[in-house]
Design a protein around this motif. Sequence first.
Motif, mmCIF file in Angstrom:
data_model
loop_
_atom_site.group_PDB
_atom_site.id
_atom_site.type_symbol
_atom_site.label_atom_id
_atom_site.label_comp_id
_atom_site.label_asym_id
_atom_site.label_seq_id
_atom_site.Cartn_x
_atom_site.Cartn_y
_atom_site.Cartn_z
ATOM 1 N N VAL A 1 0.843 -1.195 0.000
ATOM 2 C CA VAL A 1 0.000 0.000 0.000
ATOM 3 C C VAL A 1 0.880 1.247 0.000
ATOM 4 O O VAL A 1 0.609 2.225 -0.699
ATOM 5 C CB VAL A 1 -0.942 0.003 1.217
ATOM 6 C CG1 VAL A 1 -1.841 1.218 1.194
ATOM 7 C CG2 VAL A 1 -1.787 -1.254 1.228
ATOM 8 N N GLY A 2 1.989 1.194 0.784
ATOM 9 C CA GLY A 2 2.919 2.316 0.790
ATOM 10 C C GLY A 2 3.590 2.485 -0.562
ATOM 11 O O GLY A 2 3.786 3.598 -1.044
ATOM 12 N N GLU A 3 3.912 1.377 -1.195
ATOM 13 C CA GLU A 3 4.630 1.396 -2.467
ATOM 14 C C GLU A 3 3.777 1.981 -3.596
ATOM 15 O O GLU A 3 4.293 2.594 -4.509
ATOM 16 C CB GLU A 3 5.041 -0.048 -2.796
ATOM 17 C CG GLU A 3 5.881 -0.233 -4.013
ATOM 18 C CD GLU A 3 7.358 -0.005 -3.734
ATOM 19 O OE1 GLU A 3 7.699 0.232 -2.564
ATOM 20 O OE2 GLU A 3 8.127 -0.035 -4.690
ATOM 21 N N THR A 4 2.476 1.781 -3.529
ATOM 22 C CA THR A 4 1.625 2.273 -4.618
ATOM 23 C C THR A 4 1.043 3.640 -4.317
ATOM 24 O O THR A 4 0.202 4.132 -5.069
ATOM 25 C CB THR A 4 0.465 1.305 -4.879
ATOM 26 O OG1 THR A 4 -0.069 0.903 -3.625
ATOM 27 C CG2 THR A 4 0.907 0.092 -5.638
ATOM 28 N N ASN A 5 1.458 4.269 -3.218
ATOM 29 C CA ASN A 5 0.946 5.598 -2.855
ATOM 30 C C ASN A 5 -0.561 5.628 -2.716
ATOM 31 O O ASN A 5 -1.219 6.567 -3.161
ATOM 32 C CB ASN A 5 1.331 6.654 -3.897
ATOM 33 C CG ASN A 5 2.816 6.814 -4.011
ATOM 34 O OD1 ASN A 5 3.528 6.558 -3.038
ATOM 35 N ND2 ASN A 5 3.289 7.218 -5.159
ATOM 36 N N ARG A 6 -1.113 4.602 -2.109
ATOM 37 C CA ARG A 6 -2.564 4.570 -1.954
ATOM 38 C C ARG A 6 -2.926 4.918 -0.522
ATOM 39 O O ARG A 6 -2.118 4.712 0.398
ATOM 40 C CB ARG A 6 -3.092 3.172 -2.274
ATOM 41 C CG ARG A 6 -3.009 2.834 -3.739
ATOM 42 C CD ARG A 6 -4.164 3.368 -4.499
ATOM 43 N NE ARG A 6 -5.426 2.998 -3.883
ATOM 44 C CZ ARG A 6 -6.602 3.345 -4.350
ATOM 45 N NH1 ARG A 6 -6.692 4.081 -5.419
ATOM 46 N NH2 ARG A 6 -7.689 2.971 -3.750
ATOM 47 N N ALA A 7 -4.157 5.411 -0.310
ATOM 48 C CA ALA A 7 -4.621 5.696 1.039
ATOM 49 C C ALA A 7 -4.519 4.427 1.866
ATOM 50 O O ALA A 7 -4.788 3.346 1.347
ATOM 51 C CB ALA A 7 -6.055 6.185 0.999
ATOM 52 N N PHE B 1 -7.652 -2.755 -1.192
ATOM 53 C CA PHE B 1 -7.167 -1.389 -1.416
ATOM 54 C C PHE B 1 -8.298 -0.379 -1.251
ATOM 55 O O PHE B 1 -8.159 0.649 -0.591
ATOM 56 C CB PHE B 1 -6.615 -1.266 -2.837
ATOM 57 C CG PHE B 1 -5.153 -1.590 -2.969
ATOM 58 C CD1 PHE B 1 -4.208 -0.781 -2.384
ATOM 59 C CD2 PHE B 1 -4.733 -2.681 -3.696
ATOM 60 C CE1 PHE B 1 -2.864 -1.048 -2.514
ATOM 61 C CE2 PHE B 1 -3.388 -2.962 -3.833
ATOM 62 C CZ PHE B 1 -2.459 -2.148 -3.236
ATOM 63 N N ILE B 2 -9.421 -0.687 -1.894
ATOM 64 C CA ILE B 2 -10.549 0.249 -1.873
ATOM 65 C C ILE B 2 -11.116 0.361 -0.463
ATOM 66 O O ILE B 2 -11.422 1.451 0.029
ATOM 67 C CB ILE B 2 -11.627 -0.227 -2.863
ATOM 68 C CG1 ILE B 2 -11.053 -0.259 -4.278
ATOM 69 C CG2 ILE B 2 -12.836 0.675 -2.793
ATOM 70 C CD1 ILE B 2 -11.947 -0.949 -5.267
#
Lengths: 265, 447
Positions: free
Chosen positions: B216-222, B305-306
Amino acid sequence: MTGGEVGTGEAIVFWVSGTLAVIGALGMVISRKAVHSALFIALTMVNLAILYVANSAPFLGMVQIIVYTGAVMMLFLFVLMVVGVDSSDSLIETIKGQRVAGLLLGIGFSILLIAGIGNGLMETSSVGLNAANSAQGGNVEGLAALMFGPYLIAFEVTAALLITAAMGAMILTHRERWMPKRTQRELSQDRFASGEHPGQLPPPGVYARHNAVDTPALLPDGSTSDLSIPEPLRAREDVRDVDHADIEEVRQLSGGSSSTEGEDR
Amino acid sequence: MTDGQFGIFGGDPWWLVLGKTVAIFALLVLLTLFTIWWERRVVSRMQNRIGPNRVGPQGLLQSLMDGFKLAFKEEVIPKAAHVGVYWIAPVISATAAFIAFAVIPFGPTVSVFGVETPLQLTDFPVSVLYVLAIASIGVYGLVLAGWSSGSTYPLLGGLRSTAQVISYEIAMGLSFVAVFIYAGSMSTSQIVLAQEPIWFAVILLPSFLIYVTSMVGETNRAPFDLPEAEGELVGGFHTEYSSLKFAMFFLAEYINMVTVSALATTLFLGGYLAPWPLSLWEGANSGWWPVLWWLIKVQLFIFLFIWLRGTLPRLRYDQFMKFGWKVLIPVALVWVVIVSIARLFRNDVNLSNTELLLVGAVVIVVLLGGSWLLQIRANRKEDRRAQAEEDNARRVNEVLTGAATGHPVPPLPGQRFEYTPRRATVTSPAIASDSADDSAKEEGTDA
């Protein structure tokens, strides 16, 4: 070369990647902006990695990209970006005789390289990439066997050196605290205990006619709020009057009585 | 490559390679369009809204239409932008996102027009490292976008993304190590096959959790979307991008989401292998069925993710970095050591039951000792804090006199600093008297 023939695919990869790597190296030296130099050297590194992969050293190729392109160059870029967006290197030589020394060192290094590579090509007989890779059952396995076998001490010493360097950097940049760090809870308790207004101040009352910060906000009872005017304006008494009718209208809307008590302006 | 186990790769006719490439490209674009719609619908549902439901059935064509609209918008390039780098940044981002997918296995060997071929574009001994390498090249897109925009917010976003991705890539790489040790290979197809009886998510649960966090950190997602935190940095690195270039960043973000989900599926959830109740059926792991299992698993991660985005608030930047460096990386390191030791015992050491108990006892003693040391440290910290507070309270009304020690020292916390009235610099008599008045007034307001 005692290895096999160079295939067409390999030749294409070599000429494309090799050319790009040389362009990157030249660009790194020639470009004036530090960030452009960093980008060119990243280009060179990626192309070298492609050449490694083409030469049956996939592990080295991938590690080259992850470590050098992904971490080292990224840190360079990071520093360049922190130092300044538009700072380009000054071209004034700070060390006396820099050019001569550079030239001599460059020539010396080339002699060393040519001698080393020449020695490797002439003296050592190569067994070929396939034989070298399949000796331990694969490229990664072969590397592991060498690294954790004959070269274990060298590997560990290098690792210790790197860790020492990292520790040194951390100690040199470490700053001792005067007192324990104040936690978020303590900060917020202090804020409320001080008795001052804990939250943000009311924003100025901006109406269609007065789009300016010198217009005081109206409180629900119709009075104007002193806190909504910036302090310097208040000190100069440079505060706009609010139309009496406006105040009355707000009071009506908020359901208050039409008396004038509580009005301070 | 040279190894026999990769013999099934590299033997495809050219039309099949082309077909696979185009199929992966199409799949990624379709998945992006689907994921954008799916995300908007799911988040809407979580927030008691309806979401896009106008274009196409259930609003399915919404993201396609948005894509068209985006492509036809006016492109604004800031005057201060460094044009070359500004132009190439989104290209790097999108290209890296696409090519990382080359080593993801979708299914086992199937027959396509009479040719036996694995459902995977290519594979080689270090293909998981290849995904890591491509991901680290993809970051260049964000960083360069931030730098080349010639504007403050993008620069800050670019800096944040550099720091973030470097930090989380370490934890991510460490979470792979346990998988490599257990699978005995770094190739994606071999790792999938090594999970035949049981998934690595079960036996290597800590690795799995670390990977899921760092992906999640790697993809810059909330909740880790600090490089584009709209409350702080407007749009982050892509603030100054518009039209098709912005669309490319958008595309890259969603493809990266699919890629890390697919990698998680490959490394921890058994890739295309059928999940448990289905795996009882003989034909579940042959033919084209595995593609379906793979897609379902990937969709589960995308839903995660969502779900995270709809649930968690964004972290504060320093807390986020602290979490990465002081929690994720140490935990990952300790876990790797444990896994290696366990593996060593299983492979090379034959222990009797008493010896095993002895080892267990030693481990317990070490753990107890460690926790005791930690407790002592915590107590000492508490003491220090109390002492410091006492000192500060004592010093509250103390006046610092700079000359007391003979050195001009700064005040300690709590001490008051006595302002010495400044002597007026005498240049001419009239000005001198004026400035003396001024400085006196200043001292008055300062005190």
